[in-house]
Write a protein that holds these residues in place. Structure first.
Motif, PDB file in Angstrom:
ATOM      1  N   ARG A 207       0.815  -1.218   0.000  1.00  0.00           N
ATOM      2  CA  ARG A 207       0.000   0.000   0.000  1.00  0.00           C
ATOM      3  C   ARG A 207       0.849   1.269   0.000  1.00  0.00           C
ATOM      4  O   ARG A 207       0.307   2.373  -0.006  1.00  0.00           O
ATOM      5  CB  ARG A 207      -0.918   0.004   1.230  1.00  0.00           C
ATOM      6  N   GLY A 208       2.171   1.123   0.063  1.00  0.00           N
ATOM      7  CA  GLY A 208       3.045   2.280   0.037  1.00  0.00           C
ATOM      8  C   GLY A 208       3.378   2.843   1.401  1.00  0.00           C
ATOM      9  O   GLY A 208       3.921   3.956   1.509  1.00  0.00           O
ATOM     10  N   ALA A 209       3.086   2.090   2.461  1.00  0.00           N
ATOM     11  CA  ALA A 209       3.386   2.552   3.815  1.00  0.00           C
ATOM     12  C   ALA A 209       4.851   2.320   4.156  1.00  0.00           C
ATOM     13  O   ALA A 209       5.527   1.477   3.559  1.00  0.00           O
ATOM     14  CB  ALA A 209       2.495   1.831   4.823  1.00  0.00           C
ATOM     15  N   GLN A 210       5.331   3.064   5.133  1.00  0.00           N
ATOM     16  CA  GLN A 210       6.630   2.795   5.744  1.00  0.00           C
ATOM     17  C   GLN A 210       6.366   1.877   6.922  1.00  0.00           C
ATOM     18  O   GLN A 210       5.497   2.158   7.760  1.00  0.00           O
ATOM     19  CB  GLN A 210       7.294   4.085   6.220  1.00  0.00           C
ATOM     20  N   VAL A 211       7.087   0.755   7.011  1.00  0.00           N
ATOM     21  CA  VAL A 211       6.765  -0.285   7.991  1.00  0.00           C
ATOM     22  C   VAL A 211       7.895  -0.451   9.000  1.00  0.00           C
ATOM     23  O   VAL A 211       9.065  -0.581   8.642  1.00  0.00           O
ATOM     24  CB  VAL A 211       6.500  -1.635   7.293  1.00  0.00           C
ATOM     25  N   VAL A 212       7.494  -0.431  10.285  1.00  0.00           N
ATOM     26  CA  VAL A 212       8.391  -0.769  11.391  1.00  0.00           C
ATOM     27  C   VAL A 212       7.912  -2.100  11.948  1.00  0.00           C
ATOM     28  O   VAL A 212       6.780  -2.217  12.424  1.00  0.00           O
ATOM     29  CB  VAL A 212       8.361   0.305  12.500  1.00  0.00           C
ATOM     30  N   GLY A 217      15.409 -10.514  17.606  1.00  0.00           N
ATOM     31  CA  GLY A 217      16.606 -10.120  16.878  1.00  0.00           C
ATOM     32  C   GLY A 217      17.072 -11.164  15.887  1.00  0.00           C
ATOM     33  O   GLY A 217      17.599 -10.825  14.815  1.00  0.00           O
ATOM     34  N   ALA A 218      16.845 -12.438  16.202  1.00  0.00           N
ATOM     35  CA  ALA A 218      17.281 -13.515  15.324  1.00  0.00           C
ATOM     36  C   ALA A 218      16.545 -13.510  13.994  1.00  0.00           C
ATOM     37  O   ALA A 218      17.035 -14.073  13.005  1.00  0.00           O
ATOM     38  CB  ALA A 218      17.084 -14.862  16.025  1.00  0.00           C
ATOM     39  N   LYS A 219      15.385 -12.876  13.958  1.00  0.00           N
ATOM     40  CA  LYS A 219      14.586 -12.868  12.736  1.00  0.00           C
ATOM     41  C   LYS A 219      14.546 -11.495  12.072  1.00  0.00           C
ATOM     42  O   LYS A 219      13.797 -11.284  11.117  1.00  0.00           O
ATOM     43  CB  LYS A 219      13.164 -13.344  13.037  1.00  0.00           C
ATOM     44  N   ALA A 220      15.352 -10.574  12.563  1.00  0.00           N
ATOM     45  CA  ALA A 220      15.315  -9.205  12.049  1.00  0.00           C
ATOM     46  C   ALA A 220      15.608  -9.138  10.558  1.00  0.00           C
ATOM     47  O   ALA A 220      14.913  -8.433   9.804  1.00  0.00           O
ATOM     48  CB  ALA A 220      16.303  -8.325  12.818  1.00  0.00           C
ATOM     49  N   ASP A 221      16.618  -9.862  10.091  1.00  0.00           N
ATOM     50  CA  ASP A 221      16.970  -9.820   8.677  1.00  0.00           C
ATOM     51  C   ASP A 221      15.858 -10.403   7.813  1.00  0.00           C
ATOM     52  O   ASP A 221      15.606  -9.914   6.699  1.00  0.00           O
ATOM     53  CB  ASP A 221      18.274 -10.578   8.431  1.00  0.00           C
ATOM     54  N   LEU A 222      15.177 -11.429   8.329  1.00  0.00           N
ATOM     55  CA  LEU A 222      14.082 -12.032   7.579  1.00  0.00           C
ATOM     56  C   LEU A 222      12.922 -11.058   7.434  1.00  0.00           C
ATOM     57  O   LEU A 222      12.312 -10.953   6.363  1.00  0.00           O
ATOM     58  CB  LEU A 222      13.615 -13.314   8.280  1.00  0.00           C
ATOM     59  N   ILE A 226      11.304  -9.010   3.808  1.00  0.00           N
ATOM     60  CA  ILE A 226       9.963  -8.985   3.210  1.00  0.00           C
ATOM     61  C   ILE A 226       9.408  -7.555   3.148  1.00  0.00           C
ATOM     62  O   ILE A 226       8.239  -7.354   2.836  1.00  0.00           O
ATOM     63  CB  ILE A 226       8.982  -9.908   3.951  1.00  0.00           C
ATOM     64  N   GLY A 227      10.269  -6.570   3.480  1.00  0.00           N
ATOM     65  CA  GLY A 227       9.856  -5.198   3.229  1.00  0.00           C
ATOM     66  C   GLY A 227       9.891  -4.234   4.393  1.00  0.00           C
ATOM     67  O   GLY A 227       9.678  -3.034   4.195  1.00  0.00           O
ATOM     68  N   ALA A 228      10.145  -4.712   5.613  1.00  0.00           N
ATOM     69  CA  ALA A 228      10.164  -3.780   6.741  1.00  0.00           C
ATOM     70  C   ALA A 228      11.299  -2.780   6.581  1.00  0.00           C
ATOM     71  O   ALA A 228      12.443  -3.146   6.287  1.00  0.00           O
ATOM     72  CB  ALA A 228      10.311  -4.533   8.055  1.00  0.00           C
ATOM     73  N   ASP A 229      10.985  -1.504   6.762  1.00  0.00           N
ATOM     74  CA  ASP A 229      12.002  -0.454   6.657  1.00  0.00           C
ATOM     75  C   ASP A 229      12.860  -0.379   7.900  1.00  0.00           C
ATOM     76  O   ASP A 229      14.015   0.070   7.842  1.00  0.00           O
ATOM     77  CB  ASP A 229      11.308   0.900   6.444  1.00  0.00           C
ATOM     78  N   GLN A 230      12.327  -0.807   9.022  1.00  0.00           N
ATOM     79  CA  GLN A 230      13.044  -0.816  10.289  1.00  0.00           C
ATOM     80  C   GLN A 230      12.526  -1.986  11.101  1.00  0.00           C
ATOM     81  O   GLN A 230      11.325  -2.286  11.079  1.00  0.00           O
ATOM     82  CB  GLN A 230      12.818   0.503  11.052  1.00  0.00           C
ATOM     83  N   VAL A 231      13.408  -2.661  11.821  1.00  0.00           N
ATOM     84  CA  VAL A 231      13.005  -3.788  12.668  1.00  0.00           C
ATOM     85  C   VAL A 231      13.509  -3.538  14.073  1.00  0.00           C
ATOM     86  O   VAL A 231      14.697  -3.270  14.287  1.00  0.00           O
ATOM     87  CB  VAL A 231      13.555  -5.127  12.143  1.00  0.00           C
ATOM     88  N   CYS A 232      12.589  -3.610  15.045  1.00  0.00           N
ATOM     89  CA  CYS A 232      12.929  -3.422  16.452  1.00  0.00           C
ATOM     90  C   CYS A 232      12.829  -4.754  17.169  1.00  0.00           C
ATOM     91  O   CYS A 232      11.879  -5.521  16.949  1.00  0.00           O
ATOM     92  CB  CYS A 232      11.978  -2.428  17.112  1.00  0.00           C
ATOM     93  N   LEU A 241      13.375   3.769  21.484  1.00  0.00           N
ATOM     94  CA  LEU A 241      13.904   3.627  20.129  1.00  0.00           C
ATOM     95  C   LEU A 241      13.221   4.558  19.130  1.00  0.00           C
ATOM     96  O   LEU A 241      13.882   5.179  18.291  1.00  0.00           O
ATOM     97  CB  LEU A 241      13.724   2.179  19.653  1.00  0.00           C
ATOM     98  N   LEU A 242      11.916   4.636  19.222  1.00  0.00           N
ATOM     99  CA  LEU A 242      11.151   5.356  18.197  1.00  0.00           C
ATOM    100  C   LEU A 242      10.671   6.722  18.651  1.00  0.00           C
ATOM    101  O   LEU A 242      10.457   7.614  17.824  1.00  0.00           O
ATOM    102  CB  LEU A 242       9.938   4.509  17.768  1.00  0.00           C
ATOM    103  N   GLY A 243      10.483   6.876  19.965  1.00  0.00           N
ATOM    104  CA  GLY A 243       9.921   8.110  20.493  1.00  0.00           C
ATOM    105  C   GLY A 243       8.403   8.053  20.510  1.00  0.00           C
ATOM    106  O   GLY A 243       7.777   7.276  19.780  1.00  0.00           O
TER     107      GLY A 243
END
Length: 355
Positions: A207-212, A217-222, A226-232, A241-243
């Motif tokens: 849909r064109g959203a920015q995704v967090v 942590g072990a799955k952050a790269d995965l 699939i499209g996450a712009d940031q992974v916490c 982290l985000l405010g």
């Protein structure tokens, strides 16, 4: 083709542990007028089947799905299903991909997936029934369903890949629809490595959203893959982290102790949508975080009218992809559900019935 009089199925006999999952030979369902018979090619594994077997939906249960699974009880719960009591014995299996073997000529021999959440009174009311919760589902060689809930799919995915779609992606797309996610929104997705969460990441990006995404942590790269712009990391201080006031939308099927900070993360006029509470259904809500920021809360169970046609269109256009973690024989359902609860996988597990 010849339809056998009996079929192999996994029958859930009541609330309790894996001993309630019985392999049986049962009569093959006979479709009535307005129904079709599907030869099941693959059936997905979801939280909902486990929760229904455990009776987790009962108001008497206040702990996480993990804690409930670890202390299984044979107490039968009158309110343990989606719509009051579960009609045991029941063939579960919410996710179904298969081939129509009895039905109208235009669907015969077509590969289909089933819209498991059904709105028999129309989409103007939220009343709904669910395959595998209110009537027999796809943990069998055959299943009968209303003709209106069958959707042919034209793609090169395998049956197992298509079986990852209905419950996870239908649930995720409904939350995004309800929360009106659109291009430019910043969307926080909890449980981003799970079935619903990973679907929500893909669908929000579409849909064109920015995704967090929030995941281990072990799955952050995965999750990033699939499209996450940031992974916490799911154990991190998200406010630190985000405010505060950092996101427009929260898509959450985790709940539990982390719920309170979700509303703090939302901007004024933000939207929060929930489809579950795997970390626990009882949460602390500071009403000031809600009303002073004009936040809208969306509960999400019944799938809305555009959701399933949208998913078929996304699949056929190559706009989403399946996340198939592993397949198991249907007879090995207890092993599959146990592995599912370990949460070491990424994506979805799928069961394959005997041919």
């Amino acid at each position: 083709m010849r339809i056998p009089a009996t079929m192999f199925a996994i029958v859930t006999t009541g609330n309790g542990g894996y001993d309630k999952l019985e392999a049986q030979q049962v009569p093959t369902p006979v479709p009535a007028a307005g129904e079709v018979l599907i030869r099941v090619g693959a059936a997905g594994v979801n939280n909902t089947e486990i929760n229904t077997r455990l009776g987790w939906y009962s108001k008497t249960v206040t702990s996480s799905t993990d804690d409930t699974a670890a202390s299984t009880s044979d107490d039968q719960k009158a309110d343990g299903g989606w719509n009051a009591a579960t009609p045991f014995p029941l063939i579960q299996g919410t996710d179904c991909c298969g081939t129509v073997v009895q039905g109208p000529p235009e669907l015969l021999d077509k590969r289909v997936i089933v819209r498991a959440c059904m709105r028999p009174d129309g989409f103007d009311t939220y009343d709904n029934i669910w395959m595998a919760s209110d009537f027999d589902g796809a943990f069998a060689q055959y299943v009968k369903v209303p003709l209106t809930e069958v959707f042919a799919v034209n793609c090169d995915w395998t049956d197992a890949e298509l079986a990852t779609i209905p419950c996870a992606y239908g649930t995720a797309e409904t939350m995004l629809e309800r929360a009106k996610v659109s291009a430019g929104d910043r969307v926080l997705v909890t449980g981003a490595s799970g079935g619903v969460g990973s679907a929500a990441v893909q669908l929000a990006k579409r849909r064109g959203a920015q995704v967090v995404g929030v995941a281990s942590g072990a799955k952050a790269d995965l999750v990033a893959g699939i499209g996450a712009d940031q992974v916490c990391d799911r154990g991190s201080d998200l406010i630190g982290l985000l405010g505060e006031n950092a996101v427009d939308v929260v898509i959450d099927n985790v709940g539990g102790e982390g719920f309170g900070q979700m509303l703090q993360l939302l901007r004024r006029g933000g939207r929060y949508a929930s489809s579950g509470a795997i970390a626990g259904p009882i949460v602390a809500l500071d009403l000031r975080d809600m009303y002073l920021k004009d936040i809208t809360l969306f509960g999400s169970t019944a799938w809305d009218a555009p959701v399933f046609p949208n998913l078929i269109r996304y699949i056929e256009a190559g706009e989403i992809r399946p996340l198939l973690a592993k397949t198991f024989d249907l007879a090995d359902i207890a092993q599959a559900q146990d592995a599912f609860l370990q949460k070491a996988h990424f994506g979805n597990f799928v069961l394959i019935p005997p041919a």
